[in-house]
Design a protein around this motif. Structure first.
Motif, PDB file in Angstrom:
ATOM      1  N   VAL A 160       0.862  -1.212   0.067  1.00 39.78           N
ATOM      2  CA  VAL A 160      -0.061  -0.181   0.018  1.00 39.78           C
ATOM      3  C   VAL A 160       0.853   1.291   0.066  1.00 39.78           C
ATOM      4  O   VAL A 160       1.735   1.252   0.639  1.00 39.78           O
ATOM      5  CB  VAL A 160      -1.027  -0.023   1.196  1.00 39.78           C
ATOM      6  N   LEU A 161       0.352   2.135  -0.944  1.00 36.65           N
ATOM      7  CA  LEU A 161       1.296   3.513  -0.920  1.00 36.65           C
ATOM      8  C   LEU A 161       0.560   4.612  -0.099  1.00 36.65           C
ATOM      9  O   LEU A 161      -0.648   4.392  -0.155  1.00 36.65           O
ATOM     10  CB  LEU A 161       1.275   3.850  -2.402  1.00 36.65           C
ATOM     11  N   ALA A 162       1.460   5.304   0.401  1.00 38.85           N
ATOM     12  CA  ALA A 162       0.924   6.363   1.339  1.00 38.85           C
ATOM     13  C   ALA A 162       0.224   7.383   0.443  1.00 38.85           C
ATOM     14  O   ALA A 162       0.724   7.670  -0.717  1.00 38.85           O
ATOM     15  CB  ALA A 162       2.146   7.411   2.030  1.00 38.85           C
ATOM     16  N   PRO A 163      -1.056   7.970   0.441  1.00 40.84           N
ATOM     17  CA  PRO A 163      -1.773   8.783  -0.335  1.00 40.84           C
ATOM     18  C   PRO A 163      -0.979  10.135  -0.504  1.00 40.84           C
ATOM     19  O   PRO A 163      -0.558  10.449   0.682  1.00 40.84           O
ATOM     20  CB  PRO A 163      -3.140   8.569   0.345  1.00 40.84           C
ATOM     21  N   VAL A 193     -14.806  -0.305 -14.347  1.00 43.44           N
ATOM     22  CA  VAL A 193     -14.070  -0.173 -13.036  1.00 43.44           C
ATOM     23  C   VAL A 193     -12.810   0.229 -12.694  1.00 43.44           C
ATOM     24  O   VAL A 193     -11.908  -0.903 -12.703  1.00 43.44           O
ATOM     25  CB  VAL A 193     -14.799  -1.029 -11.953  1.00 43.44           C
ATOM     26  N   MET A 194     -12.488   1.195 -12.550  1.00 44.74           N
ATOM     27  CA  MET A 194     -11.005   1.741 -12.204  1.00 44.74           C
ATOM     28  C   MET A 194     -11.017   2.960 -11.366  1.00 44.74           C
ATOM     29  O   MET A 194     -11.065   3.862 -12.094  1.00 44.74           O
ATOM     30  CB  MET A 194     -10.041   1.468 -13.112  1.00 44.74           C
ATOM     31  N   TYR A 195     -10.759   2.827 -10.024  1.00 47.16           N
ATOM     32  CA  TYR A 195     -10.734   4.202  -9.247  1.00 47.16           C
ATOM     33  C   TYR A 195      -9.318   4.050  -8.292  1.00 47.16           C
ATOM     34  O   TYR A 195      -8.949   2.833  -7.706  1.00 47.16           O
ATOM     35  CB  TYR A 195     -11.874   4.173  -8.465  1.00 47.16           C
ATOM     36  N   TYR A 196      -8.611   5.125  -8.085  1.00 51.47           N
ATOM     37  CA  TYR A 196      -7.511   5.237  -7.595  1.00 51.47           C
ATOM     38  C   TYR A 196      -7.685   5.604  -5.849  1.00 51.47           C
ATOM     39  O   TYR A 196      -6.761   5.437  -5.217  1.00 51.47           O
ATOM     40  CB  TYR A 196      -6.448   6.195  -8.033  1.00 51.47           C
ATOM     41  N   ARG A 197      -8.770   6.044  -5.581  1.00 51.08           N
ATOM     42  CA  ARG A 197      -9.035   6.670  -4.276  1.00 51.08           C
ATOM     43  C   ARG A 197     -10.148   6.154  -3.319  1.00 51.08           C
ATOM     44  O   ARG A 197     -10.715   6.500  -2.659  1.00 51.08           O
ATOM     45  CB  ARG A 197      -9.255   8.355  -4.292  1.00 51.08           C
ATOM     46  N   THR A 198     -10.386   4.856  -3.764  1.00 56.56           N
ATOM     47  CA  THR A 198     -11.553   3.958  -3.214  1.00 56.56           C
ATOM     48  C   THR A 198     -10.829   2.927  -2.033  1.00 56.56           C
ATOM     49  O   THR A 198     -11.726   2.080  -1.917  1.00 56.56           O
ATOM     50  CB  THR A 198     -12.473   3.193  -4.142  1.00 56.56           C
ATOM     51  N   PHE A 199      -9.602   2.827  -1.899  1.00 55.15           N
ATOM     52  CA  PHE A 199      -8.699   1.769  -0.983  1.00 55.15           C
ATOM     53  C   PHE A 199      -8.180   2.589   0.470  1.00 55.15           C
ATOM     54  O   PHE A 199      -7.040   2.424   0.342  1.00 55.15           O
ATOM     55  CB  PHE A 199      -7.867   1.171  -1.884  1.00 55.15           C
ATOM     56  N   PRO A 200      -8.971   3.208   1.105  1.00 54.51           N
ATOM     57  CA  PRO A 200      -8.234   3.838   2.253  1.00 54.51           C
ATOM     58  C   PRO A 200      -7.826   2.875   3.261  1.00 54.51           C
ATOM     59  O   PRO A 200      -8.477   1.739   3.394  1.00 54.51           O
ATOM     60  CB  PRO A 200      -9.403   4.861   2.756  1.00 54.51           C
ATOM     61  N   LEU A 201      -6.835   3.262   3.685  1.00 58.70           N
ATOM     62  CA  LEU A 201      -6.031   2.036   4.703  1.00 58.70           C
ATOM     63  C   LEU A 201      -7.062   1.756   5.825  1.00 58.70           C
ATOM     64  O   LEU A 201      -7.316   0.547   6.319  1.00 58.70           O
ATOM     65  CB  LEU A 201      -4.833   2.635   5.110  1.00 58.70           C
ATOM     66  N   SER A 202      -7.597   2.787   6.387  1.00 58.30           N
ATOM     67  CA  SER A 202      -8.820   2.429   7.567  1.00 58.30           C
ATOM     68  C   SER A 202      -9.810   1.581   7.167  1.00 58.30           C
ATOM     69  O   SER A 202     -10.165   0.576   7.923  1.00 58.30           O
ATOM     70  CB  SER A 202      -9.185   3.785   8.086  1.00 58.30           C
ATOM     71  N   GLY A 203     -10.424   1.807   6.122  1.00 56.35           N
ATOM     72  CA  GLY A 203     -11.436   0.954   5.765  1.00 56.35           C
ATOM     73  C   GLY A 203     -10.651  -0.594   5.144  1.00 56.35           C
ATOM     74  O   GLY A 203     -11.497  -1.422   5.615  1.00 56.35           O
ATOM     75  N   VAL A 204      -9.944  -0.680   4.688  1.00 60.08           N
ATOM     76  CA  VAL A 204      -8.992  -1.825   4.390  1.00 60.08           C
ATOM     77  C   VAL A 204      -8.832  -2.849   5.408  1.00 60.08           C
ATOM     78  O   VAL A 204      -9.300  -3.743   5.520  1.00 60.08           O
ATOM     79  CB  VAL A 204      -7.818  -1.641   3.437  1.00 60.08           C
TER      80      VAL A 204
END
Length: 250
Positions: A160-163, A193-204
């Motif tokens: 996971v990369l830091a946003p 379907v391709m989004y870059y900002r829908t994988f927040p660490l807290s939710g994951v």
């Protein structure tokens, strides 16, 4: 961003107006010559970190694309490596370009990651650059499927990369891309379907815990640090717990 042998703007437009699966079937022959392939700068430190945890007997690359993650697994697994993807085109390229030589057996399986055809047979699962193809509401099912494919105690690892922050041009580029894709999918079918900002660490992390994983992370220091000293990337390592996982709804 693209080499001369990569896709043209016209080809990219056709792919973007296709379904996610069809788009990747079309992109497959040129995929490795685009910035969409996970770079070796990310793959190499992940491989080195996994080596400290292994060796593993059997490994699974979830949404393997043209096989970059399978190459990582071949170096940390001893018996069997499987790449799974829903795109026949991507799997075809992966099979044709897989490096020869000794190592574990490699299999290629066409399947949707939300319906994996495996039951407790892998010690390690990885995934690289694919999570943007799943809507947030689909993450619990995805993680439950990966957990089911692992043996008890098996690990699911992914970087996971830091946003980027709002003072970065990349922040606004990704925000603009996601906004464009939301408009595209609202007015055009089939969806891509391709989004870059829908994988927040807290939710994951929440979804991994609910799926029956315990989670650790380790900095990928080879990828550098942010100005505040935090690592630019981490490897999340989710371990399948023995307790039964709650059922995920489709």
């Amino acid at each position: 961003m693209f080499t001369a042998q990569g896709p043209t703007l016209t080809e990219l437009a056709v792919q973007a107006l296709s379904s996610t699966r069809r788009g990747y079937d079309l992109l497959a022959p040129a995929f490795d010559r685009t910035p969409f392939r996970t770079p070796d700068a990310v793959l190499d430190p992940v491989r080195e970190t996994l080596r400290t945890l292994g060796p593993f007997r059997a490994g699974l690359d979830v949404c393997c694309g043209t096989g970059a993650g399978v190459d990582v697994l071949r170096q940390v697994c001893t018996e069997r490596v499987t790449g799974v993807d829903f795109s026949a085109g991507m799997l075809g390229v992966a099979a044709r370009t897989a490096p020869p030589g000794p190592g574990p057996r490699v299999d290629w399986v066409q399947a949707d990651a939300r319906a994996l055809p495996f039951d407790g047979v892998f010690d390690l699962a990885v995934s690289f650059g694919a999570f943007g193809h799943f809507l947030p509401k689909e993450r619990p099912l995805l993680f439950a499927q990966v957990r089911a494919a692992l043996r008890p105690g098996g690990r699911f690892a992914f970087p996971v990369l830091a946003p980027p922050g709002p003072d970065s041009w990349l922040y606004w580029a990704l925000l603009g891309f996601d906004a464009t894709m939301r408009v595209r999918n609202a007015v055009w079918r089939p969806r891509f379907v391709m989004y870059y900002r829908t994988f927040p660490l807290s939710g994951v992390l929440t979804d991994l815990h609910r799926a029956g994983f315990s989670v650790e992370s380790t900095p990928l220091t080879a990828l550098g640090r942010r100005p505040d000293g935090a690592p630019r990337a981490r490897l999340l390592i989710a371990r399948r717990e023995e307790r039964p996982a709650p059922a995920a709804t489709r």
